[in-house]
Design a protein around this motif. Sequence first.
Motif, mmCIF file in Angstrom:
data_model
loop_
_atom_site.group_PDB
_atom_site.id
_atom_site.type_symbol
_atom_site.label_atom_id
_atom_site.label_comp_id
_atom_site.label_asym_id
_atom_site.label_seq_id
_atom_site.Cartn_x
_atom_site.Cartn_y
_atom_site.Cartn_z
ATOM 1 N N ARG A 82 -56.854 6.314 35.724
ATOM 2 C CA ARG A 82 -56.599 4.924 36.099
ATOM 3 C C ARG A 82 -56.038 4.793 37.516
ATOM 4 O O ARG A 82 -56.405 3.915 38.269
ATOM 5 N N ARG A 83 -55.161 5.696 37.895
ATOM 6 C CA ARG A 83 -54.520 5.562 39.197
ATOM 7 C C ARG A 83 -55.285 6.257 40.321
ATOM 8 O O ARG A 83 -54.811 6.353 41.429
ATOM 9 N N LEU A 108 -65.439 -1.381 36.453
ATOM 10 C CA LEU A 108 -64.296 -2.297 36.521
ATOM 11 C C LEU A 108 -63.052 -1.610 37.076
ATOM 12 O O LEU A 108 -61.929 -2.060 36.860
ATOM 13 N N GLN A 109 -63.265 -0.513 37.774
ATOM 14 C CA GLN A 109 -62.189 0.224 38.447
ATOM 15 C C GLN A 109 -61.120 0.756 37.493
ATOM 16 O O GLN A 109 -60.011 1.068 37.917
ATOM 17 N N GLN A 110 -61.446 0.846 36.207
ATOM 18 C CA GLN A 110 -60.441 1.325 35.262
ATOM 19 C C GLN A 110 -60.572 2.832 35.026
ATOM 20 O O GLN A 110 -59.667 3.459 34.487
ATOM 21 N N TYR A 266 -59.739 -4.400 28.485
ATOM 22 C CA TYR A 266 -58.869 -3.655 29.392
ATOM 23 C C TYR A 266 -57.751 -4.506 29.978
ATOM 24 O O TYR A 266 -57.039 -4.071 30.858
ATOM 25 N N CYS A 267 -57.617 -5.752 29.491
ATOM 26 C CA CYS A 267 -56.561 -6.605 30.045
ATOM 27 C C CYS A 267 -55.187 -5.983 29.785
ATOM 28 O O CYS A 267 -54.985 -5.326 28.776
ATOM 29 N N ARG A 268 -54.287 -6.242 30.718
ATOM 30 C CA ARG A 268 -52.940 -5.711 30.540
ATOM 31 C C ARG A 268 -52.275 -6.408 29.347
ATOM 32 O O ARG A 268 -51.607 -5.794 28.552
ATOM 33 N N GLN A 269 -52.463 -7.715 29.286
ATOM 34 C CA GLN A 269 -51.966 -8.411 28.111
ATOM 35 C C GLN A 269 -53.023 -9.398 27.638
ATOM 36 O O GLN A 269 -53.555 -10.173 28.428
ATOM 37 N N HIS A 311 -65.543 -12.249 26.297
ATOM 38 C CA HIS A 311 -65.081 -11.400 27.390
ATOM 39 C C HIS A 311 -65.837 -10.089 27.485
ATOM 40 O O HIS A 311 -66.136 -9.623 28.567
ATOM 41 N N ILE A 359 -72.353 -5.463 36.461
ATOM 42 C CA ILE A 359 -72.216 -6.270 35.248
ATOM 43 C C ILE A 359 -72.696 -7.698 35.566
ATOM 44 O O ILE A 359 -72.280 -8.272 36.568
ATOM 45 N N VAL A 361 -71.993 -10.597 34.829
ATOM 46 C CA VAL A 361 -71.024 -11.667 35.085
ATOM 47 C C VAL A 361 -70.509 -11.608 36.529
ATOM 48 O O VAL A 361 -69.965 -12.562 37.054
ATOM 49 N N LEU A 362 -70.742 -10.477 37.190
ATOM 50 C CA LEU A 362 -70.252 -10.338 38.565
ATOM 51 C C LEU A 362 -71.353 -10.544 39.603
ATOM 52 O O LEU A 362 -71.133 -10.372 40.789
#
Lengths: 379, 556
Positions: A82-83, A108-110, A266-269, A311, A359, A361-362
């Motif tokens: 991730r980082r 999605l850069q994850q 992958y949302c944080r919350q 989503h 994707i 949607v982008l």
Amino acid sequence: MNSMKGTLLTVEAQNISSTIKKFINSLLERNVFDAVLAPVRIPSGESFAYLLMRDKAVLEQCEPAPPIMPIQGARVLKQLTRRGELNVKVLSIMRPCEIRASIELAKLQQVHLKNITFLSFDCPGAFSTSDYINEPDMYDVSFQKALKAFTAKDFRACCTTCVNFSSGNTPTDLHIAHLGVPDDKLMVIPTSSRGEACLQAAQLSLTEDISNWQEQCKVWQQRRQENREKDFLELRQRAAGIVNLDAYFSDCINCHNCMRVCPICYCRQCFFDSRDTVRIEADNYLIRARKKGGITFPTDTILFHLGRMSHMSLSCVGCGACEDACPMDVPVGQVFNFIGDKIQKMFEYVPGRDVEESIPVLTYSEDELHEFEDARDVS
Amino acid sequence: MSKIGLFLCECGPNIAEAIDLDRIAQSIEGDKTVAGIERHKLLCSTDGKKFLAEGIERNEFERIIIAACSPKQHEATFMEVMSSTGCNPYLMQLVNIREQCAWVTTDKKAATDKALVLIRAAIRRIKYHDALEKKEIECDPGVIVIGGGIAGIETALRTAQPARTIYLLAEATLGGSAKNVRILSPTMRSAKEFLNEKIESVRHNEHIKIFENCTIEEILGFFGNFVAHVHTKDNKKHELKAGAVVLALDAQQYVPHGAHSLGYGKFEDVYTAAEFEALPSDSIVTKSGRPLHSVAIIHCVGRKKLGYCSKMCCVNSMKIARDIVNRSRETKVIQFYKNLCLPGTYYDTFFKETKAQGIEFVRYGNIDVSRDSEHLTIRYKSFGNAERTVPVDMVILSTGLTPSSRVKDFAQMFNIPVDEYGFLKQEHTILEPISTVTEGVYIAGGMHGPGDVNDSIAQAGAAAGRILSSLVPGKRLELEAKTSNISETMCVGCGACVDVCAYGAITLDEDKNISVVNEVLCRGCGNCAAVCRSGAARHRHFTNRQISQEILQILE
């Protein structure tokens, strides 16, 4: 990759797992990789977890093709990278659906794919985790048989309708084929130039014809496609319309496990765990109750599933992790798979097929979806 | 709770006749959240604006709803009135009961019902409006003008003034493609004189700094604060700071090539129009020195390949023909055309004058050029007629204009989309013809399509006007308040917003792994908020809550 060829490994004592491990070991010995990420059996013996191994001795414990998928590998890769990119070379052994989910997350850069080499295998399916932990020994035996027979009575529904069980729509690097390969053999096929380089480094010569394997893949794809169409037809009848959908999800206890195990969520919350939804005044509920005659608690069950669907269904790889994690056995994976199939076809998009494929949607295309321009025509 | 006021505008007969405003007022009266209802015949009139301001002050309204026309028409007008009373202009909601009700719903009862629903939705929404504050930043009033042609020179001249430095950057010497033009149409004035006058004034203007034969390495920054790194031939590096950029490179002449190039590059005495004009002025002779008895000018060369009409070449061909005849009375000029493009009021006259000078016009369907030792031969077929041949001494190919080879570099530098022909895309073909999607970057001349000298000058003036009115020396730049905002805690750094942002306003912060909005570049389109699945991107004036409350009311 025009004239793909493979190399054969001999399976001793019918132990597929140890044959794959031996092959991986040979790669490690030649320093093709610095570490291996693969499933291992947890000490209780009832489940599996991913292990990042640098020590060859630990590799012995790994189970390259486990009978269940308690953790979606893409989530593991996400945590690992991730980082940022890895600076050591890692061989990642995963099911094709786990690889495709990783590719989606990379878009999605994850997940960062640099220095990761994927090794996949012809995946016959996986058993439900809750079934497995009750009788691991019995299921272990069934799975060994299923690897060859490519079918088993208790495979998860999402697996029996999966058409991307091999390297076809999965950008893997090395693929282990057992479909169409003699019982005492496994065939390693390099499916990318990186994979080819690995085999070269391991001094394995690519001489074996793969047409038998390709033929068998087609046969199984056809069978799975038939299952798929049959299941989707039933699903349509079971879940179409708000009344049916309500019934479909009526066992849901709002634990949100499906969201937590989903590799694509992958949302944080999640909005549905956020203060926007959990801190609503009683007055508000009372207004809603008054209008509808009553309000079910916990609220917004269907909305949660529909929200999640809107989503992630474009990127849904149909891995079935959500369904496996559901404590109430709601067939959530099947309905997501069904909707995903429809929406992905609309954009001719296969999630995880190619990291370069954006994707939908982008991306913006002026000339598309004319069929929705007059909403009245949509049946 | 702040006092909410409702203003109903009759819009002359437009709204008053189609909607029962009395019923609306009566229905809303019972709503305790609305402190007062006012009604006027025409709120956008001087009298109406006064009525609005007084109404707000007298009733001490803090938030207002105006039921009137489209926000596109008068939102800015009413926001200004709102500000003049000391209220925050973002605490206003304009309900479009004219375009969305009065003009489209013919049944008066239905139109009134619809208007009522929309007004109620606005009443519910306005409670959740935030009092947004416009931010200001320091800005440099200077301008970087790229391109030393007519468009660039004119832009520099029109923007140069005290306290504003103009950097005129030419990758060659000043003059651009106009250097090779002899005569201007339709005036038939000497182009050299005209150009030299312009170059002289630009050179003598103390507010203009000229960089000729320079290389533009990069331009960074945003509206109000751009920095250009320029390299000059003497190996010096310059850092130039300015608030706006005008892209004013000339378009290029199309050069015929490939199968059907009408003898170009193959035969002697076949020129493109631009090449012919660049010939020494005394050489009204063939290459071998013979006097010119006849010249053919072939129109629309490469028209099919280019895919568009360059609109200046027909007139340019006539100008060349007249110039030839003016210089050499004995020369016969034949124009082989396909379709004549004579835009505007003066070119029809220009065409008639050209014909009156004895210049022949022949329409062709197919055409080809061959050559023997003596002559060039035009072989053509008009529509429906048999094939004919005409011997000539010279052939001039009238070609269109293509984008400068540098267009794509600047497109990349400023994040501006390019059209299918390779020209820069305007922000809007009709409404914003000289702006680009990147705020503070304007286009003049041949960067966004073919045109003639008049077009270049008009566009230069338009670009200058935009800059002079928005970047005022000594003033700070007011930023759009209705921008996007990305929550650091919610953002997972997936970059979806970066992909969909048309203004290049969002970047990924590599350290924090999150997206960051540059509020100077953000125009508040809301694409990021729509695509963000994590709910991190949020539009300050279209929050989830504002929208959902509005919708909930409509559904009630």
